[in-house]
Design a protein around this motif. Structure first.
Motif: not given
Length: 341
Positions: A34, A286, A297, A324
């Motif tokens: 991420q 998330d 996210l 993110g």
């Protein structure tokens, strides 16, 4: 697998087991898929964009890309560009949340977090209890869930689309066949646009604070409460933007030099603690499904940066870590030559 963008410094999105964050930032290894690392963004000058406002001109162009010095290399200049959170606040019409967890630098108790167009310091909270009392304590269930905002937006959008649709509907039965086909396609386009905006007006409204802050708690505890407040505010449509300044979370003697300029065990250990707090925040986002079916996210961009680059007030080697953003971040970073122009 390393990709590089143009125009934002060096932007790397690395995947696979060959890449790992160093000690102190190692909690991010658990969510590295991420993460996007940006290296080489330039701040306002040798004092690292006023030594404490290192994110303020990321997108506002305080210093043009490619320039290696600036007119703002003097000691602690004021920011001449508004902070990103201020611009987003103006765009969204919702107040930005600004929190300080002992965020300070040399010679002051608290450093400012944000500036407006006039270089005016914008207000911020210095304890989680004061932030809670001001932002959450007196909210009704309807306000906390975003129901009032949702109903107002839905009503306004309905009136707008009714106004746009009405003239075509009135003429639909009286125009020649060739023109009728055009009007029907126009009405279908309006209907499609209306359906998309009806979805975007909603919030889940299901998130509540995990716990209430108390007076006298530690700054690390304050940080976790700040992040919990941001999660709830994002999920329930209370704000779109927040800034959290992380500083002297353990009341370390000579905190500024220990953290900004020295590589010591204390430097790494305290970074590991608040890095873990950010990782926990990202994981919590998330787990929340946003209005469009994506995770919260994916619809949130967490940007982290430090004060002074490599610890020597360097204005070139200033790293930024982004977490993110989902596919939105890919669209932002990996641009074409035409887009660069």
């Amino acid at each position: 697998d390393v990709e590089r963008s143009r125009g934002l410094g060096d932007v790397y999105k690395r995947q696979g087991e060959d890449f790992a964050f160093p000690d102190g930032l190692d909690p991010f290894n658990s969510i590295k898929s991420q993460c996007t690392v940006v290296d080489g963004l330039m701040g306002l000058g040798e004092w690292g964009n006023n030594h404490d406002l290192s994110y303020a001109d990321i997108l506002t162009g305080g210093v043009p890309y490619g320039v290696t010095s600036s007119a703002f290399d003097g000691h602690m200049p004021l920011s001449v560009t508004p902070s990103i959170d201020y611009l987003l606040e103006q765009k969204s019409g919702l107040p930005a949340y600004r929190f300080s967890a002992g965020y300070r630098s040399w010679g002051v108790q608290y450093h400012p977090l944000s500036f407006d167009h006039n270089s005016t310091i914008l207000p911020f909270y210095t304890t989680a209890i004061s932030a809670y009392d001001s932002l959450f304590k007196n909210l009704t269930d309807a306000e906390l869930s975003g129901e009032n905002v949702q109903s107002q937006e839905a009503e306004m959008l309905s009136k707008v689309f009714q106004f746009v649709r009405a003239p075509a509907q009135r003429q639909l039965d009286s125009v020649p066949l060739a023109e009728k086909d055009k009007l029907e396609r126009y009405l279908l386009a309006v209907e499609h646009l209306e359906s998309k905006n009806e979805t975007a007006a909603g919030y889940s409204g299901s998130e509540r604070l995990s716990a209430m802050p108390v007076k006298g708690q530690s700054r690390l505890e304050d940080l976790d409460h700040y992040l919990d407040m941001m999660k709830v505010a994002f999920a329930n449509g209370l704000t779109t933007t927040g800034v959290v300044g992380i500083g002297d979370i353990h009341s370390i003697t000579d905190f500024h030099n220990t953290h900004a300029h020295a590589v010591t065990d204390t430097w790494w250990d305290t970074r590991r603690e608040f890095s873990q707090s950010i990782v926990n925040f990202a994981n919590a986002l998330d787990q929340i499904t946003d209005f469009d079916g994506s995770s919260l996210l994916d619809n949130t961009l967490i940007v982290m940066t430090g004060e002074v680059g490599d610890g020597k007030h360097n204005l070139i080697n200033k790293g930024h870590l982004m977490v993110g953003g989902g596919n939105h971040l890919n669209c932002l970073l990996y641009t074409s030559d035409a887009a660069d122009e």
